[in-house]
Design a protein around this motif. Structure first.
Motif, PDB file in Angstrom:
ATOM      1  N   ILE A  90     -52.572 -28.481  14.872  1.00  0.00           N
ATOM      2  CA  ILE A  90     -53.205 -29.491  14.030  1.00  0.00           C
ATOM      3  C   ILE A  90     -53.202 -30.843  14.739  1.00  0.00           C
ATOM      4  CG2 ILE A  90     -52.890 -30.826  11.894  1.00  0.00           C
ATOM      5  CD1 ILE A  90     -52.108 -28.183  10.545  1.00  0.00           C
ATOM      6  N   ALA A  91     -52.175 -31.110  15.543  1.00  0.00           N
ATOM      7  CA  ALA A  91     -52.105 -32.379  16.278  1.00  0.00           C
ATOM      8  C   ALA A  91     -53.298 -32.545  17.214  1.00  0.00           C
ATOM      9  CB  ALA A  91     -50.797 -32.461  17.059  1.00  0.00           C
ATOM     10  N   ASP A  92     -53.879 -31.429  17.648  1.00  0.00           N
ATOM     11  CA  ASP A  92     -55.068 -31.468  18.507  1.00  0.00           C
ATOM     12  C   ASP A  92     -56.343 -31.206  17.712  1.00  0.00           C
ATOM     13  OD1 ASP A  92     -53.526 -31.900  20.807  1.00  0.00           O
ATOM     14  OD2 ASP A  92     -53.102 -29.749  20.968  1.00  0.00           O
ATOM     15  N   ALA A  93     -56.256 -31.381  16.402  1.00  0.00           N
ATOM     16  CA  ALA A  93     -57.387 -31.195  15.488  1.00  0.00           C
ATOM     17  C   ALA A  93     -57.941 -29.774  15.542  1.00  0.00           C
ATOM     18  CB  ALA A  93     -58.488 -32.218  15.762  1.00  0.00           C
ATOM     19  N   GLU A  94     -57.057 -28.800  15.772  1.00  0.00           N
ATOM     20  CA  GLU A  94     -57.459 -27.397  15.734  1.00  0.00           C
ATOM     21  C   GLU A  94     -57.149 -26.822  14.367  1.00  0.00           C
ATOM     22  OE1 GLU A  94     -55.967 -24.926  18.894  1.00  0.00           O
ATOM     23  OE2 GLU A  94     -55.987 -26.632  20.281  1.00  0.00           O
ATOM     24  N   LEU A  95     -58.000 -25.943  13.917  1.00  0.00           N
ATOM     25  CA  LEU A  95     -57.763 -25.295  12.628  1.00  0.00           C
ATOM     26  C   LEU A  95     -56.615 -24.306  12.746  1.00  0.00           C
ATOM     27  CD1 LEU A  95     -61.407 -24.620  11.469  1.00  0.00           C
ATOM     28  CD2 LEU A  95     -59.853 -26.385  10.670  1.00  0.00           C
ATOM     29  N   VAL A  96     -55.833 -24.224  11.701  1.00  0.00           N
ATOM     30  CA  VAL A  96     -54.693 -23.317  11.641  1.00  0.00           C
ATOM     31  C   VAL A  96     -54.921 -22.396  10.448  1.00  0.00           C
ATOM     32  CG1 VAL A  96     -52.193 -23.172  11.422  1.00  0.00           C
ATOM     33  CG2 VAL A  96     -53.222 -25.100  12.617  1.00  0.00           C
ATOM     34  N   PRO A  97     -55.350 -21.156  10.687  1.00  0.00           N
ATOM     35  CA  PRO A  97     -55.723 -20.278   9.570  1.00  0.00           C
ATOM     36  C   PRO A  97     -54.684 -20.124   8.456  1.00  0.00           C
ATOM     37  CG  PRO A  97     -56.349 -19.281  11.646  1.00  0.00           C
ATOM     38  CD  PRO A  97     -55.560 -20.520  11.977  1.00  0.00           C
ATOM     39  N   ARG A 129     -62.003 -30.389   8.065  1.00  0.00           N
ATOM     40  CA  ARG A 129     -61.686 -29.350   7.096  1.00  0.00           C
ATOM     41  C   ARG A 129     -60.566 -28.486   7.652  1.00  0.00           C
ATOM     42  NH1 ARG A 129     -66.656 -26.717   5.376  1.00  0.00           N
ATOM     43  NH2 ARG A 129     -65.210 -25.538   4.112  1.00  0.00           N
ATOM     44  N   LEU A 130     -59.696 -28.021   6.793  1.00  0.00           N
ATOM     45  CA  LEU A 130     -58.589 -27.170   7.207  1.00  0.00           C
ATOM     46  C   LEU A 130     -58.983 -25.693   7.230  1.00  0.00           C
ATOM     47  CD1 LEU A 130     -55.664 -28.828   5.232  1.00  0.00           C
ATOM     48  CD2 LEU A 130     -56.253 -29.103   7.650  1.00  0.00           C
ATOM     49  N   ASN A 131     -60.091 -25.357   6.611  1.00  0.00           N
ATOM     50  CA  ASN A 131     -60.555 -23.971   6.551  1.00  0.00           C
ATOM     51  C   ASN A 131     -61.973 -23.902   7.091  1.00  0.00           C
ATOM     52  OD1 ASN A 131     -58.498 -22.341   4.791  1.00  0.00           O
ATOM     53  ND2 ASN A 131     -58.673 -24.363   3.885  1.00  0.00           N
ATOM     54  N   SER A 132     -62.184 -22.982   8.009  1.00  0.00           N
ATOM     55  CA  SER A 132     -63.519 -22.871   8.597  1.00  0.00           C
ATOM     56  C   SER A 132     -64.285 -21.664   8.089  1.00  0.00           C
ATOM     57  CB  SER A 132     -63.409 -22.792  10.121  1.00  0.00           C
ATOM     58  OG  SER A 132     -62.709 -21.625  10.491  1.00  0.00           O
ATOM     59  N   PHE A 133     -63.640 -20.809   7.328  1.00  0.00           N
ATOM     60  CA  PHE A 133     -64.299 -19.601   6.861  1.00  0.00           C
ATOM     61  C   PHE A 133     -64.692 -19.764   5.402  1.00  0.00           C
ATOM     62  CE2 PHE A 133     -61.184 -18.381  10.107  1.00  0.00           C
ATOM     63  CZ  PHE A 133     -62.067 -17.922  11.073  1.00  0.00           C
ATOM     64  N   GLY A 134     -65.806 -19.212   5.017  1.00  0.00           N
ATOM     65  CA  GLY A 134     -66.213 -19.236   3.626  1.00  0.00           C
ATOM     66  C   GLY A 134     -67.266 -20.289   3.305  1.00  0.00           C
ATOM     67  N   ARG A 137     -67.718 -22.762   0.084  1.00  0.00           N
ATOM     68  CA  ARG A 137     -66.665 -22.307  -0.834  1.00  0.00           C
ATOM     69  C   ARG A 137     -65.263 -22.654  -0.332  1.00  0.00           C
ATOM     70  NH1 ARG A 137     -69.793 -17.196  -0.868  1.00  0.00           N
ATOM     71  NH2 ARG A 137     -71.248 -17.426  -2.572  1.00  0.00           N
ATOM     72  N   SER A 138     -65.137 -22.828   0.967  1.00  0.00           N
ATOM     73  CA  SER A 138     -63.808 -23.120   1.500  1.00  0.00           C
ATOM     74  C   SER A 138     -63.389 -24.570   1.248  1.00  0.00           C
ATOM     75  CB  SER A 138     -63.731 -22.782   2.987  1.00  0.00           C
ATOM     76  OG  SER A 138     -64.585 -23.606   3.731  1.00  0.00           O
ATOM     77  N   ILE A 139     -64.272 -25.395   0.737  1.00  0.00           N
ATOM     78  CA  ILE A 139     -63.892 -26.764   0.374  1.00  0.00           C
ATOM     79  C   ILE A 139     -62.775 -26.718  -0.659  1.00  0.00           C
ATOM     80  CG2 ILE A 139     -64.678 -28.895  -0.745  1.00  0.00           C
ATOM     81  CD1 ILE A 139     -67.429 -28.329   0.587  1.00  0.00           C
ATOM     82  N   ASP A 140     -62.879 -25.798  -1.577  1.00  0.00           N
ATOM     83  CA  ASP A 140     -61.825 -25.609  -2.579  1.00  0.00           C
ATOM     84  C   ASP A 140     -60.508 -25.210  -1.905  1.00  0.00           C
ATOM     85  OD1 ASP A 140     -61.304 -25.799  -5.320  1.00  0.00           O
ATOM     86  OD2 ASP A 140     -61.364 -23.615  -5.553  1.00  0.00           O
ATOM     87  N   SER A 141     -60.595 -24.357  -0.896  1.00  0.00           N
ATOM     88  CA  SER A 141     -59.400 -23.948  -0.157  1.00  0.00           C
ATOM     89  C   SER A 141     -58.800 -25.127   0.600  1.00  0.00           C
ATOM     90  CB  SER A 141     -59.740 -22.837   0.832  1.00  0.00           C
ATOM     91  OG  SER A 141     -60.189 -21.689   0.155  1.00  0.00           O
ATOM     92  N   ASP A 142     -59.660 -25.992   1.141  1.00  0.00           N
ATOM     93  CA  ASP A 142     -59.165 -27.193   1.820  1.00  0.00           C
ATOM     94  C   ASP A 142     -58.345 -28.044   0.861  1.00  0.00           C
ATOM     95  OD1 ASP A 142     -60.421 -26.571   4.189  1.00  0.00           O
ATOM     96  OD2 ASP A 142     -62.131 -27.895   3.848  1.00  0.00           O
ATOM     97  N   GLN A 143     -58.871 -28.242  -0.319  1.00  0.00           N
ATOM     98  CA  GLN A 143     -58.160 -29.062  -1.306  1.00  0.00           C
ATOM     99  C   GLN A 143     -56.838 -28.408  -1.697  1.00  0.00           C
ATOM    100  OE1 GLN A 143     -58.862 -32.083  -2.071  1.00  0.00           O
ATOM    101  NE2 GLN A 143     -57.143 -32.262  -3.450  1.00  0.00           N
ATOM    102  N   ARG A 144     -56.856 -27.101  -1.889  1.00  0.00           N
ATOM    103  CA  ARG A 144     -55.630 -26.371  -2.217  1.00  0.00           C
ATOM    104  C   ARG A 144     -54.595 -26.526  -1.115  1.00  0.00           C
ATOM    105  NH1 ARG A 144     -56.677 -20.859  -1.059  1.00  0.00           N
ATOM    106  NH2 ARG A 144     -56.214 -21.674   0.987  1.00  0.00           N
ATOM    107  N   ASP A 145     -55.035 -26.372   0.134  1.00  0.00           N
ATOM    108  CA  ASP A 145     -54.106 -26.485   1.258  1.00  0.00           C
ATOM    109  C   ASP A 145     -53.540 -27.891   1.371  1.00  0.00           C
ATOM    110  OD1 ASP A 145     -54.596 -23.844   1.744  1.00  0.00           O
ATOM    111  OD2 ASP A 145     -55.727 -24.153   3.592  1.00  0.00           O
ATOM    112  N   ARG A 146     -54.363 -28.895   1.126  1.00  0.00           N
ATOM    113  CA  ARG A 146     -53.875 -30.278   1.163  1.00  0.00           C
ATOM    114  C   ARG A 146     -52.834 -30.512   0.066  1.00  0.00           C
ATOM    115  NH1 ARG A 146     -56.556 -33.220   4.797  1.00  0.00           N
ATOM    116  NH2 ARG A 146     -58.537 -32.406   5.547  1.00  0.00           N
ATOM    117  N   CYS A 147     -53.070 -29.937  -1.097  1.00  0.00           N
ATOM    118  CA  CYS A 147     -52.086 -30.058  -2.186  1.00  0.00           C
ATOM    119  C   CYS A 147     -50.791 -29.331  -1.831  1.00  0.00           C
ATOM    120  CB  CYS A 147     -52.656 -29.502  -3.494  1.00  0.00           C
ATOM    121  SG  CYS A 147     -53.933 -30.529  -4.223  1.00  0.00           S
TER     122      CYS A 147
END
Length: 158
Positions: A90-97, A129-134, A137-147
Motif C-alpha cells: 500500500i505504501a507504493d500505492a499497490e492494491l492489496v486484495p 480505490r482499495l478494490n480493483s475487481f467488481g 460495485r466495488s466502491i461499496d467494498s472500498d468503503q467497507r475496507d476503509r471502515c
C-alpha cells in the motif's frame, strides 16, 4: 468448551480440530484455516501444519494461516509479520486484495498489532480505490475496507 458442545450435538467421536486438521490436506484448506482460526486454542495439535501454510504462495491462505496460528499458539509475531507484509505494498500505492481480512484480523489482535498502524493509515490516506475487481460495485467494498481499517486502528490503539 465449544468443541465439546459440538461433539455432544453431532454425536461425532472425533474432535472438530482433528477433522479440520485432516481438511488441511484434502483440498479444503481455506475453510479449515478459517475455522481453526475461529476455534483458536482448542486446536493446538495441528499448529505445526497450520504454520506451514504461512509460507504458501497464496496470500489469502497465508493470512488465514497466520491468524489461525496466532490464535492457536498465542504467538503474535508470525501473524504480525504476515499482516505487515500484506499491507506493505500500500505504501507504493499497490492494491492489496485481502485488505478486508487483514484489517479484521488486526482488529481482533488489538494492541499487539501496533506496528501495523502506519500501513493502515497509508491505506486510508490513499487517493486510490482499495478494490480493483467488481467495477463500480466495488466502491461499496472500498468503503467497507476503509471502515474496517479505521476500526482496526481504533482497536489497536485502545
Amino acid at each position: 468448551m465449544a468443541a465439546r458442545a459440538y461433539w455432544r450435538v453431532t454425536g461425532d467421536d472425533e474432535s472438530p480440530a482433528r477433522l479440520l486438521a485432516r481438511s488441511l490436506d484434502d483440498g479444503n484448506e481455506y475453510v479449515a484455516l478459517q475455522v481453526l482460526g475461529d476455534i483458536g486454542s482448542p486446536a493446538p495439535g495441528c499448529a505445526g501444519r497450520v504454520r506451514e501454510f504461512v509460507q504458501d504462495d497464496d496470500e489469502h491462505k497465508r493470512i488465514y494461516a497466520a491468524r489461525a496460528y496466532s490464535r492457536m499458539t498465542g504467538d503474535t509475531d508470525v501473524a504480525l509479520r504476515v499482516f505487515t507484509e500484506a499491507l506493505r505494498p500500500i505504501a507504493d500505492a499497490e492494491l492489496v486484495p485481502p485488505v478486508k481480512w487483514v484489517a479484521k484480523f488486526i482488529g481482533e489482535m488489538g494492541p499487539p498489532a501496533v506496528e501495523t498502524i502506519p500501513f493502515m493509515h497509508e491505506a486510508l490516506d490513499l487517493d486510490l480505490r482499495l478494490n480493483s475487481f467488481g467495477g463500480w460495485r466495488s466502491i461499496d467494498s472500498d468503503q467497507r475496507d476503509r471502515c474496517l481499517l479505521a476500526d482496526a486502528i481504533e482497536a489497536v490503539t485502545t
